[in-house]
Design a protein around this motif. Structure first.
Motif, PDB file in Angstrom:
ATOM      1  N   THR A 252       0.835  -1.203   0.000  1.00  0.00           N
ATOM      2  CA  THR A 252       0.000   0.000   0.000  1.00  0.00           C
ATOM      3  C   THR A 252       0.867   1.249   0.000  1.00  0.00           C
ATOM      4  O   THR A 252       1.678   1.437   0.911  1.00  0.00           O
ATOM      5  N   PRO A 253       0.738   2.136  -0.977  1.00  0.00           N
ATOM      6  CA  PRO A 253       1.489   3.395  -0.949  1.00  0.00           C
ATOM      7  C   PRO A 253       1.189   4.175   0.328  1.00  0.00           C
ATOM      8  O   PRO A 253       0.038   4.280   0.749  1.00  0.00           O
ATOM      9  N   PHE A 254       2.244   4.714   0.932  1.00  0.00           N
ATOM     10  CA  PHE A 254       2.156   5.351   2.238  1.00  0.00           C
ATOM     11  C   PHE A 254       2.675   6.778   2.135  1.00  0.00           C
ATOM     12  O   PHE A 254       3.801   7.011   1.691  1.00  0.00           O
ATOM     13  N   MET A 255       1.844   7.759   2.554  1.00  0.00           N
ATOM     14  CA  MET A 255       2.235   9.157   2.489  1.00  0.00           C
ATOM     15  C   MET A 255       1.927   9.815   3.835  1.00  0.00           C
ATOM     16  O   MET A 255       0.798  10.214   4.102  1.00  0.00           O
ATOM     17  N   PRO A 256       2.925   9.920   4.705  1.00  0.00           N
ATOM     18  CA  PRO A 256       2.699  10.496   6.035  1.00  0.00           C
ATOM     19  C   PRO A 256       2.839  12.016   6.049  1.00  0.00           C
ATOM     20  O   PRO A 256       3.604  12.605   5.283  1.00  0.00           O
ATOM     21  N   ALA A 257       2.082  12.646   6.937  1.00  0.00           N
ATOM     22  CA  ALA A 257       2.284  14.060   7.269  1.00  0.00           C
ATOM     23  C   ALA A 257       3.096  14.137   8.552  1.00  0.00           C
ATOM     24  O   ALA A 257       3.152  13.191   9.331  1.00  0.00           O
ATOM     25  N   LEU A 258       3.711  15.282   8.782  1.00  0.00           N
ATOM     26  CA  LEU A 258       4.584  15.456   9.942  1.00  0.00           C
ATOM     27  C   LEU A 258       3.812  15.819  11.204  1.00  0.00           C
ATOM     28  O   LEU A 258       2.841  16.586  11.166  1.00  0.00           O
ATOM     29  N   GLY A 259       4.277  15.262  12.317  1.00  0.00           N
ATOM     30  CA  GLY A 259       3.845  15.693  13.632  1.00  0.00           C
ATOM     31  C   GLY A 259       5.059  16.075  14.458  1.00  0.00           C
ATOM     32  O   GLY A 259       6.204  15.898  14.025  1.00  0.00           O
ATOM     33  N   ASN A 260       4.849  16.581  15.653  1.00  0.00           N
ATOM     34  CA  ASN A 260       5.992  16.981  16.469  1.00  0.00           C
ATOM     35  C   ASN A 260       6.823  15.771  16.918  1.00  0.00           C
ATOM     36  O   ASN A 260       8.048  15.839  17.008  1.00  0.00           O
ATOM     37  N   HIS A 261       6.165  14.634  17.185  1.00  0.00           N
ATOM     38  CA  HIS A 261       6.908  13.454  17.620  1.00  0.00           C
ATOM     39  C   HIS A 261       7.866  12.949  16.541  1.00  0.00           C
ATOM     40  O   HIS A 261       8.889  12.329  16.859  1.00  0.00           O
TER      41      HIS A 261
ATOM     42  N   ARG B 251      -7.434  16.108  -4.444  1.00  0.00           N
ATOM     43  CA  ARG B 251      -6.094  16.552  -4.015  1.00  0.00           C
ATOM     44  C   ARG B 251      -5.953  16.340  -2.509  1.00  0.00           C
ATOM     45  O   ARG B 251      -6.853  16.669  -1.736  1.00  0.00           O
ATOM     46  N   PHE B 252      -4.814  15.798  -2.122  1.00  0.00           N
ATOM     47  CA  PHE B 252      -4.438  15.718  -0.710  1.00  0.00           C
ATOM     48  C   PHE B 252      -3.305  16.700  -0.461  1.00  0.00           C
ATOM     49  O   PHE B 252      -2.370  16.786  -1.264  1.00  0.00           O
ATOM     50  N   VAL B 253      -3.382  17.414   0.662  1.00  0.00           N
ATOM     51  CA  VAL B 253      -2.343  18.377   1.019  1.00  0.00           C
ATOM     52  C   VAL B 253      -1.929  18.131   2.465  1.00  0.00           C
ATOM     53  O   VAL B 253      -2.784  18.046   3.353  1.00  0.00           O
ATOM     54  N   ALA B 254      -0.625  18.019   2.698  1.00  0.00           N
ATOM     55  CA  ALA B 254      -0.091  17.882   4.053  1.00  0.00           C
ATOM     56  C   ALA B 254       0.595  19.178   4.450  1.00  0.00           C
ATOM     57  O   ALA B 254       1.513  19.641   3.755  1.00  0.00           O
TER      58      ALA B 254
ATOM     59  N   THR C  61      -7.175  18.279   3.500  1.00  0.00           N
ATOM     60  CA  THR C  61      -5.974  18.877   4.075  1.00  0.00           C
ATOM     61  C   THR C  61      -5.634  18.180   5.392  1.00  0.00           C
ATOM     62  O   THR C  61      -6.501  17.998   6.253  1.00  0.00           O
ATOM     63  N   LEU C  62      -4.364  17.817   5.533  1.00  0.00           N
ATOM     64  CA  LEU C  62      -3.883  17.078   6.691  1.00  0.00           C
ATOM     65  C   LEU C  62      -2.892  17.925   7.481  1.00  0.00           C
ATOM     66  O   LEU C  62      -2.069  18.633   6.904  1.00  0.00           O
ATOM     67  N   TYR C  63      -2.948  17.834   8.811  1.00  0.00           N
ATOM     68  CA  TYR C  63      -1.952  18.468   9.673  1.00  0.00           C
ATOM     69  C   TYR C  63      -2.064  17.846  11.057  1.00  0.00           C
ATOM     70  O   TYR C  63      -2.941  17.009  11.315  1.00  0.00           O
ATOM     71  N   ASN C  64      -1.189  18.261  11.986  1.00  0.00           N
ATOM     72  CA  ASN C  64      -1.134  17.648  13.310  1.00  0.00           C
ATOM     73  C   ASN C  64      -1.193  18.710  14.405  1.00  0.00           C
ATOM     74  O   ASN C  64      -0.278  18.864  15.207  1.00  0.00           O
ATOM     75  N   GLU C  65      -2.282  19.452  14.407  1.00  0.00           N
ATOM     76  CA  GLU C  65      -2.483  20.508  15.408  1.00  0.00           C
ATOM     77  C   GLU C  65      -3.975  20.652  15.664  1.00  0.00           C
ATOM     78  O   GLU C  65      -4.805  20.238  14.842  1.00  0.00           O
ATOM     79  N   ARG C  66      -4.322  21.215  16.776  1.00  0.00           N
ATOM     80  CA  ARG C  66      -5.720  21.431  17.109  1.00  0.00           C
ATOM     81  C   ARG C  66      -6.358  22.361  16.082  1.00  0.00           C
ATOM     82  O   ARG C  66      -5.904  23.487  15.881  1.00  0.00           O
ATOM     83  N   SER C  67      -7.423  21.898  15.460  1.00  0.00           N
ATOM     84  CA  SER C  67      -8.050  22.669  14.382  1.00  0.00           C
ATOM     85  C   SER C  67      -8.579  24.010  14.860  1.00  0.00           C
ATOM     86  O   SER C  67      -8.529  25.003  14.123  1.00  0.00           O
ATOM     87  N   ALA C  68      -9.088  24.062  16.090  1.00  0.00           N
ATOM     88  CA  ALA C  68      -9.613  25.322  16.617  1.00  0.00           C
ATOM     89  C   ALA C  68      -8.529  26.388  16.689  1.00  0.00           C
ATOM     90  O   ALA C  68      -8.813  27.586  16.584  1.00  0.00           O
TER      91      ALA C  68
END
Length: 376
Positions: free
Chosen positions: A173-182, A229-232, A274-281
Motif C-alpha cells: 500500500t502506498p504510504f504518504m505520512p504528514a509530519l507531527g511533532n513526535h 487533491r491531498f495536502v499535508a 488537508t492534513l496536519y497535526n495541530e488542534r483545528s480550533a
C-alpha cells in the motif's frame, strides 16, 4: 568420495550466506503524479538499487540505479489501472520475495487516514478495507531521541521499526505520512524550553526515509481521475513557535507555507483533503482566520491532535480528528458534532464523477460516523 562429502556442505553454506532476503520494503510517491510510484527498501550491505516489476511474476520491466547505498528509493512507472502489479527488489546478491500492490482504480477509490501511530495497534480493519492509499495526519512514531540518542537529527531507526511492524501493509500500500511533532523530537521536551532545540524543524530523518512530493515537510498529491487533491501542512504546537520548543515551519500570512497553500487553493480540484497535526480550533484562527477561509475552498481537514475521534463543523465546513490511540486526552473542538474516545481511523471513499464518503471507523471495523460530501 571424501573430497565430495566435504565440499558439498561448504558450497551449500556459501550459497545460503549470499542469498540474503530483503524484508524492509515500503511504497511512497515522490511526485504529484499517480502514474509513478517509489519502491523503497533497506539492505545490510551497500549496493545498487534494482526493481523488477510487471503484471505477473515474470515481471518484464526493470529500473536500476547504479549507486552504492543501504537506503534505496527507486521510482517506477505505472501504465495500468484496475490491476495488480508484481515486483521484486534486489541489491547485489540481496533480493526480496515477490510482492504485489494495487494499481489505482478508475471507478471507486479508497483511502485510509491514521494518526498518533506510537505503538503497534491491530490494523486488520484497514487491511480489510483494501485501501489504495494510506495517509497520516502526523505523529507516526513516538519520538527520535530515545532510540537514537539526544540531538541526532539523521537517525531513522524509529521509522525502520514502524515498517518492520507491518511488513505486508507497507509493501502492498502506498504510504504518504504528514509530519507531527513526535516525528522530529530529538531531545526530551521537559517542563520548560531548554537551551537547545527540542525538535528538528527541518525533519531530516523523516525526509531522508520517506520519498514524498514537494518539500516533503509539506506536500500535495493529486488523483486527477477523481478530481481529488491531498495536502499535508506543517502545523504542530504552534503556540511554541519562536522558542526552543518550536517544532513546525512558519505559518503566518507571509510565510512560504501560507503562500504555497494559497496557490494550491486558488483553483482547487473538486475535492481537497488537508492534513496536519495541530488542534483545528487553533489552526483555523491563524493569519487573521485566513487559514479557515482557505480550508473552506476544499472538502475537509483531518488532524491527529489529541487522542479521540471527532467531527466538528464551522461555517458548514468539517474538521476531523482521528487517533490510533483514541482513549487518551481529549481536546474537543467547540464546534463538535461527533466526539468519542475510541481508537479510530478515517476511511475516504470517492466515486469517479460522484460523491466522497467520509467514515470515522473504529479499529474493530465499526462505523462511528458517516458523512457524504458532494462535489463543489
Amino acid at each position: 568420495m571424501k573430497i565430495v562429502s566435504i565440499l558439498i556442505p561448504i558450497l551449500l553454506t556459501s550459497q545460503f550466506a549470499t542469498a540474503v532476503e530483503i524484508n524492509r520494503i515500503w511504497l511512497t510517491h515522490k511526485t504529484n503524479d499517480p502514474s509513478k510510484i517509489v519502491v523503497n527498501w533497506m539492505t545490510e550491505e551497500q549496493g545498487d538499487s534494482v526493481v523488477h516489476f510487471g503484471l505477473t511474476t515474470d515481471y518484464g520491466e526493470t529500473v536500476r540505479i547504479d549507486e552504492n547505498s543501504t537506503l534505496h528509493h527507486v521510482e517506477i512507472p505505472l501504465m495500468h489501472r484496475n490491476t495488480t502489479y508484481h515486483y521484486s527488489v534486489s541489491t547485489g546478491e540481496q533480493r526480496s520475495a515477490d510482492a504485489t500492490f494495487k494499481a489505482y482504480p478508475s471507478g471507486v477509490l479508497r483511502v485510509a487516514v491514521v494518526a498518533d501511530w506510537q505503538g503497534k495497534p491491530d490494523l486488520s480493519a484497514i487491511e480489510n478495507d483494501d485501501v489504495h492509499l494510506l495517509l497520516t495526519a502526523g505523529d507516526n512514531i513516538a519520538r527520535l531521541w530515545d532510540k537514537c540518542g539526544e540531538g541526532k537529527k539523521d537517525c531513522i531507526k524509529p521509522y525502520e521499526e514502524l515498517i518492520d511492524a507491518y511488513p505486508k501493509l507497507f509493501r502492498s500500500t502506498p504510504f504518504m505520512p504528514a509530519l507531527g511533532n513526535h516525528d522530529r523530537e530529538i531531545r526530551p521536551r521537559g517542563s520548560k524550553p531548554p537551551a537547545e532545540s527540542v525538535y528538528d524543524v527541518d525533519a531530516l530523518a523523516f525526509r531522508s526515509f520517506f520519498e514524498l512530493p514537494d518539500d516533503e515537510w509539506k506536500w500535495h498529491f493529486d488523483l486527477p481521475e477523481f478530481d481529488l487533491r491531498f495536502v499535508a501542512l506543517d502545523f504542530n504546537h504552534i503556540s511554541d513557535f519562536g522558542t526552543t520548543w518550536q517544532t513546525c515551519h512558519a505559518f503566518d500570512e507571509n510565510s512560504e507555507q501560507f503562500l504555497w497553500y494559497s496557490k494550491l487553493m486558488d483553483q482547487p480540484p473538486r475535492f481537497v483533503v488537508t492534513l496536519y497535526n495541530e488542534r483545528s480550533a487553533s489552526v483555523r484562527n491563524q493569519a487573521q482566520k485566513q487559514w479557515h477561509e482557505l480550508f473552506q475552498r476544499g472538502t475537509c481537514c483531518i488532524t491527529g491532535y489529541g487522542y479521540f475521534a471527532e467531527r466538528a463543523e464551522v461555517d458548514g465546513f468539517p474538521y476531523y480528528n482521528t487517533s490510533l490511540s483514541g482513549k487518551g486526552n481529549q481536546y474537543p473542538d467547540p464546534n463538535s458534532k461527533y466526539l468519542e474516545g475510541e481508537d479510530s481511523y478515517i476511511l475516504l471513499t470517492v466515486k469517479r464523477d460522484g460523491a466522497m464518503t467520509i467514515e470515522i471507523k473504529s479499529l474493530k471495523n465499526k462505523v462511528l460516523d458517516r458523512q457524504e460530501y458532494k462535489r463543489q
